[in-house]
Structures are given as C-alpha cells and as structure tokens.
Design an enzyme around this catalytic site. Structure first.
Site, PDB file in Angstrom:
ATOM      1  N   GLY A   3       0.828  -1.200   0.000  1.00 19.02           N
ATOM      2  CA  GLY A   3       0.000   0.000   0.000  1.00 19.02           C
ATOM      3  C   GLY A   3       0.857   1.242   0.000  1.00 19.02           C
ATOM      4  N   CYS A   4       0.314   2.329   0.491  1.00 19.23           N
ATOM      5  CA  CYS A   4       1.018   3.607   0.517  1.00 19.23           C
ATOM      6  C   CYS A   4       2.337   3.466   1.271  1.00 19.23           C
ATOM      7  CB  CYS A   4       0.141   4.673   1.178  1.00 19.23           C
ATOM      8  SG  CYS A   4       0.970   6.260   1.357  1.00 19.23           S
ATOM      9  N   PHE A   5       3.424   3.801   0.605  1.00 24.24           N
ATOM     10  CA  PHE A   5       4.738   3.580   1.213  1.00 24.24           C
ATOM     11  C   PHE A   5       5.015   4.447   2.434  1.00 24.24           C
ATOM     12  CE2 PHE A   5       6.689   5.767  -2.828  1.00 24.24           C
ATOM     13  CZ  PHE A   5       6.135   6.998  -2.510  1.00 24.24           C
ATOM     14  N   TRP A   6       4.282   5.534   2.622  1.00 27.75           N
ATOM     15  CA  TRP A   6       4.479   6.350   3.826  1.00 27.75           C
ATOM     16  C   TRP A   6       4.245   5.516   5.086  1.00 27.75           C
ATOM     17  CZ3 TRP A   6       0.773  10.939   2.372  1.00 27.75           C
ATOM     18  CH2 TRP A   6       1.329  11.678   1.320  1.00 27.75           C
TER      19      TRP A   6
ATOM     20  N   HIS B 141      -2.137  -0.049   8.154  1.00 26.11           N
ATOM     21  CA  HIS B 141      -0.730  -0.089   8.558  1.00 26.11           C
ATOM     22  C   HIS B 141      -0.595   0.022  10.076  1.00 26.11           C
ATOM     23  CE1 HIS B 141       0.231   1.313   4.248  1.00 26.11           C
ATOM     24  NE2 HIS B 141       0.278   0.002   4.342  1.00 26.11           N
TER      25      HIS B 141
END
Length: 194
Positions: free
Chosen positions: A24-27, A181
């Site tokens: 998903g979103c790497f942040w 996350h």
C-alpha cells in the site's frame, strides 16, 4: 615495542542484505517498520527508503505522478537494508504480513490501484524460499478464512521516490496514514521456517 593494531580485524564483518516490500502507501509501510525497528536501537534495520519497483522495463525513473496513473505498473515499496546477524529475513516477512491486509487485491485502506498491491520482492533464492514458507504459515495461522493474494517476485530495478516522500510520516505526523498499517496481531514472532 607495541605494534599498531587495527581493531576492525577482530570484529565480525557482516554483510547487510536488502528486503523489499510493497503493502500500500509507502508512507505508512516505512513508518510502521521504523516504529518497530528504529535503527538507533540496533534492532537490525540499518536504513530504509521508499520508492518504486516492479514496473515495466520501458518505464525507467518514474515519478510519483506517473506511478499513480497505473501505466508504469510500479508498486510503491519500501526497501530495507538490514543486518542478518541481528534480525532474520523471516521476521521481517512476518512483520510485513502483520502490518497490512495481504488479502486485499491492489488495495489498502482507501488507496486502490496496482501501485498499492501487496508484493514481496526477493533478492535471492533463499529469500524466495523463506518468503514462501512464511506466507504459507501466516496463511494457516492468521488467515484461515481468507486467501493471501500477496505476490512474491524477484526484485528488479529500484527507483528512490522523491525526497519529500522519504520519512514522510515522521516529518508530517498528521499526514495520511492508511488504517491497515498497524499491527494486526499483537506479538509477532519469528516463524520457524525449518
């Protein structure tokens, strides 16, 4: 008379390795790994970077905007440099599974598209075998009624994301954090793959 001695000759030299995960979103992926394994605490992770991998051969050095179109086929990913004498690759793979939804195809939270797919990019045949073994055991232990859709692929070219993406949620704590996350089972442990 004493001789000059280089103390580094008496220390074990351990070559670092890389682990690359898309979830998903790497942040959020970077944030959750660094919260659990801060490099300053010598828990095995030496360095991380977010970037793009797994894309079309013709799509080199993609920008964030290009990756978001889905036309480059790159995944937003986290590359971890780690010390295998301190942390086992299998523990990193299990933590990867523990901190996102591996049963969701091309989607994490409200983010949808192939750039948000769940993928383990392996850097050696040994890593591939460990990833397959851990995947099988996580499927059996934690996802009995759902199917893990995570892909396991050989790592290809890596492109660092733009600087403003690096350590984003540490620089912008109130920035978007995907709700998947987080730790989904409280205590992760190394799954014995032997």
């Amino acid at each position: 008379m004493s001789q000059a001695v280089d103390p580094s000759h008496f220390r074990a030299r351990t070559a670092s390795e890389f682990a690359t995960f898309a979830a998903g979103c790497f942040w959020g992926v970077q944030h959750v790994f660094l919260e659990e394994y801060p490099p300053s605490q010598n828990k095995g992770i030496l360095k991380t970077s977010v970037g793009y991998t797994g894309g079309l051969e013709s799509a080199q050095n993609p920008t964030y905007k290009e990756v978001c179109t889905g036309t480059t086929n790159h995944a937003e990913a986290l590359r971890i440099e780690f010390d295998p004498s301190t942390i086992q690759y299998g523990e990193l793979v299990e933590f990867f599974y523990c901190t996102h939804d591996p049963t969701s195809l091309n989607k994490q939270g409200r983010n949808t598209g192939t750039q948000y797919r769940s993928t383990i990019f392996t850097h050696s045949p040994e890593q591939r075998k460990i990833a397959e073994d851990v995947t099988r055991k996580v499927q059996e232990e934690h996802f009995k009624n759902e199917t893990i859709v995570t892909q396991i692929e050989e790592a290809g070219p890596w492109y660092d994301a733009e600087e403003y993406h690096q350590l984003y949620l540490f620089k912008e704590p109130s920035g978007y954090h995907c709700p998947t996350h987080r730790k989904h089972w409280e205590k992760h442990r190394v799954i014995n793959t032997a």
